[in-house]
Design a protein around this motif. Structure first.
Motif, PDB file in Angstrom:
ATOM      1  N   GLN A 108     -43.937  42.067 -75.918  1.00  0.00           N
ATOM      2  CA  GLN A 108     -44.628  42.778 -74.844  1.00  0.00           C
ATOM      3  C   GLN A 108     -44.518  42.046 -73.509  1.00  0.00           C
ATOM      4  O   GLN A 108     -44.311  42.681 -72.462  1.00  0.00           O
ATOM      5  N   GLY A 109     -44.630  40.728 -73.511  1.00  0.00           N
ATOM      6  CA  GLY A 109     -44.557  39.982 -72.259  1.00  0.00           C
ATOM      7  C   GLY A 109     -43.235  40.200 -71.539  1.00  0.00           C
ATOM      8  O   GLY A 109     -43.194  40.442 -70.330  1.00  0.00           O
ATOM      9  N   LEU A 110     -42.124  40.126 -72.298  1.00  0.00           N
ATOM     10  CA  LEU A 110     -40.798  40.336 -71.707  1.00  0.00           C
ATOM     11  C   LEU A 110     -40.628  41.784 -71.271  1.00  0.00           C
ATOM     12  O   LEU A 110     -40.029  42.070 -70.222  1.00  0.00           O
ATOM     13  N   PHE A 111     -41.150  42.715 -72.067  1.00  0.00           N
ATOM     14  CA  PHE A 111     -41.080  44.140 -71.749  1.00  0.00           C
ATOM     15  C   PHE A 111     -41.770  44.431 -70.417  1.00  0.00           C
ATOM     16  O   PHE A 111     -41.210  45.098 -69.535  1.00  0.00           O
ATOM     17  N   LEU A 112     -42.975  43.897 -70.238  1.00  0.00           N
ATOM     18  CA  LEU A 112     -43.722  44.143 -69.003  1.00  0.00           C
ATOM     19  C   LEU A 112     -43.088  43.429 -67.810  1.00  0.00           C
ATOM     20  O   LEU A 112     -43.088  43.960 -66.689  1.00  0.00           O
ATOM     21  N   MET A 113     -42.543  42.245 -68.030  1.00  0.00           N
ATOM     22  CA  MET A 113     -41.864  41.550 -66.935  1.00  0.00           C
ATOM     23  C   MET A 113     -40.646  42.344 -66.473  1.00  0.00           C
ATOM     24  O   MET A 113     -40.384  42.462 -65.273  1.00  0.00           O
ATOM     25  N   ALA A 114     -39.905  42.908 -67.430  1.00  0.00           N
ATOM     26  CA  ALA A 114     -38.736  43.713 -67.073  1.00  0.00           C
ATOM     27  C   ALA A 114     -39.132  44.961 -66.293  1.00  0.00           C
ATOM     28  O   ALA A 114     -38.351  45.477 -65.487  1.00  0.00           O
ATOM     29  N   LEU A 115     -40.343  45.440 -66.515  1.00  0.00           N
ATOM     30  CA  LEU A 115     -40.827  46.633 -65.811  1.00  0.00           C
ATOM     31  C   LEU A 115     -41.488  46.306 -64.472  1.00  0.00           C
ATOM     32  O   LEU A 115     -41.929  47.211 -63.762  1.00  0.00           O
ATOM     33  N   GLY A 116     -41.572  45.005 -64.127  1.00  0.00           N
ATOM     34  CA  GLY A 116     -42.061  44.648 -62.804  1.00  0.00           C
ATOM     35  C   GLY A 116     -43.362  43.884 -62.753  1.00  0.00           C
ATOM     36  O   GLY A 116     -43.938  43.719 -61.675  1.00  0.00           O
ATOM     37  N   LEU A 117     -43.857  43.368 -63.872  1.00  0.00           N
ATOM     38  CA  LEU A 117     -45.130  42.661 -63.836  1.00  0.00           C
ATOM     39  C   LEU A 117     -45.026  41.364 -63.029  1.00  0.00           C
ATOM     40  O   LEU A 117     -45.978  40.983 -62.342  1.00  0.00           O
ATOM     41  N   GLY A 118     -43.877  40.699 -63.087  1.00  0.00           N
ATOM     42  CA  GLY A 118     -43.694  39.485 -62.296  1.00  0.00           C
ATOM     43  C   GLY A 118     -43.847  39.752 -60.813  1.00  0.00           C
ATOM     44  O   GLY A 118     -44.448  38.941 -60.077  1.00  0.00           O
ATOM     45  N   ASP A 119     -43.308  40.865 -60.345  1.00  0.00           N
ATOM     46  CA  ASP A 119     -43.450  41.231 -58.930  1.00  0.00           C
ATOM     47  C   ASP A 119     -44.912  41.470 -58.581  1.00  0.00           C
ATOM     48  O   ASP A 119     -45.361  41.142 -57.469  1.00  0.00           O
ATOM     49  N   ARG A 120     -45.661  42.030 -59.505  1.00  0.00           N
ATOM     50  CA  ARG A 120     -47.085  42.282 -59.254  1.00  0.00           C
ATOM     51  C   ARG A 120     -47.861  40.963 -59.138  1.00  0.00           C
ATOM     52  O   ARG A 120     -48.763  40.849 -58.306  1.00  0.00           O
ATOM     53  N   ILE A 121     -47.507  39.999 -59.981  1.00  0.00           N
ATOM     54  CA  ILE A 121     -48.169  38.690 -59.880  1.00  0.00           C
ATOM     55  C   ILE A 121     -47.851  38.041 -58.540  1.00  0.00           C
ATOM     56  O   ILE A 121     -48.738  37.502 -57.862  1.00  0.00           O
TER      57      ILE A 121
END
Length: 395
Positions: free
Chosen positions: A325-338
């Motif tokens: 899930q962590g990699l899935f959400l990062m690929a969808l843009g969670l890193g940009d949100r952080i």
């Protein structure tokens, strides 16, 4: 202990009227969770969240989880050629928070998609369904049972978050090298006759169905190997296969997205995991005794993703990808949100709480370690060749 006396009586009655006066653990778990009147999910005792509840899920942390899923669903719609309607079928929708976050995001950011969207919720719990209906009253949502959906009726995506772990599981134990099933019967101790409700004990016996052996063949597990100690016990989730069969039958073209905690079969049935994965959740504490707090606690088991993948193949579902899930959400843009949090104008405490919530979603020792399995059906070669954003990791 805080058991529901009426539910205990109902389970005991079911046992005494059954052959050999015993039931499989799967039957016990099904009654404890889904008895139509007194089961944990059928009554109003189930509460999800942080206050006065037993457990929380990703949507309780923040809206970002649902919004990032919404991005993935939008891309699925584009890949399928923007069908109208595009059906999103959420199975086991909890409090309706995930649906709310997804629908709001689509309405605000993808109005054309929102117009084409048909949102369907499949929910067994009447109390949770009522809460969902109140929370989603401003959105066009339809509720139904999975069996009510006609075969090959859905173009879109069936999805679930922490659903399969709550399916009733069979339990087994190895005794002198043989696989024996664990059954539940009533306590016969005369000292217990003055107890406020019946108590339950485990007994072992021959497997109740050849499907248990067939399941182990499916995932290529052989427990006669010397690596497995006597007394080794674990679970088999036949209900998950039945559920996936129905989902695959109802899907004409599109995707099945399953998010849950679990492992591939080789890790699930590791010899060192000798007591299985069964867990009970009661007031944000977890333990492994399903015979206390009956009807007042959640009972779960981890998901065997290998079984879902291989059974899906038999049901004409193609494996698209499996990812944390962590990699899935990062690929969808969670890193940009952080990264964008530092630029937002909000009180410091709110900013820190939001950042903590986002980090919890990707924590590999917690929610971030959940598995995300995506399967497809009915896609042509051009559609299959387009990689889903959530499975596309940066180089």
């Amino acid at each position: 202990m805080d058991s529901n006396a009426l539910l205990c009586e109902a389970i005991a009655n079911h046992i005494t009227t059954s052959p050999q006066q015993r039931i499989t653990f799967a039957q016990f778990m099904d009654l404890a969770l889904y008895h139509p009147e007194y089961g944990y999910y059928s009554s109003d005792v189930v509460k999800i969240g942080f206050k006065d509840s037993d457990f929380f899920t990703s949507p309780n942390l923040c809206s970002d989880f649902g919004e990032l899923l919404a991005e993935q669903f939008f891309q699925m719609w584009e890949i399928l050629g923007k069908p109208v309607p595009f059906s999103l079928v959420e199975m086991g929708a909890g409090q309706g928070l995930l649906a709310l976050h997804i629908l709001k995001y689509h309405q605000q950011h993808y109005p054309d998609f929102f117009t084409a969207l048909e949102y369907i919720i499949v929910e067994k719990s009447s109390s949770l369904r009522q809460e969902q209906q109140q929370r989603l009253e401003d959105f066009p949502v339809r509720w139904c049972n999975l069996e009510e959906i006609p075969p090959n009726a859905i173009a879109g995506c069936f999805f679930s978050n922490e659903l399969v772990d709550a399916f009733p599981v069979h339990q087994f134990i190895l005794e002198t090298g043989e696989l024996r099933e664990i059954y539940v019967t009533t306590e016969k101790n005369e000292k217990e006759t003055n107890a406020p409700y019946p108590s339950f004990i485990e007994v072992t016996g021959e497997p109740s169905t050849p499907q248990l052996a067939e399941y182990l063949d499916l995932v290529e597990m052989n427990f006669t190997q010397s690596a497995y100690p006597d007394g080794y016990r674990s679970e088999i989730n036949l209900a998950a296969l039945d559920w996936l069969s129905i989902v695959a039958d109802r899907l004409q073209r599109g995707y099945v997205l399953t998010i849950d905690y679990g492992y591939p079969a080789s890790h699930y049935y590791n010899p060192r995991r000798s007591q299985g994965t069964l867990q009970c959740y009661y007031h944000h504490r977890f333990h492994d005794n399903p015979y206390i707090n009956i009807g007042r606690q959640d009972i779960t088991a981890h998901v065997d993703f290998t079984a879902l993948e291989r059974w899906g193949e038999r049901c004409n579902l193609k494996n698209v990808g499996f990812i944390q899930q962590g990699l899935f959400l990062m690929a969808l843009g969670l890193g940009d949100r952080i990264a964008a949090l530092s630029e937002q104008k909000q009180p410091l405490l709110q900013l820190l709480q939001h950042r903590d919530a986002l980090h919890q979603l990707i924590d590999p020792t917690g929610l971030g370690g959940f598995g995300v399995l995506i399967q497809s059906k009915g896609l042509d070669n051009t559609e299959t060749s387009q990689k889903l954003k959530g499975l596309t990791l940066p180089e």
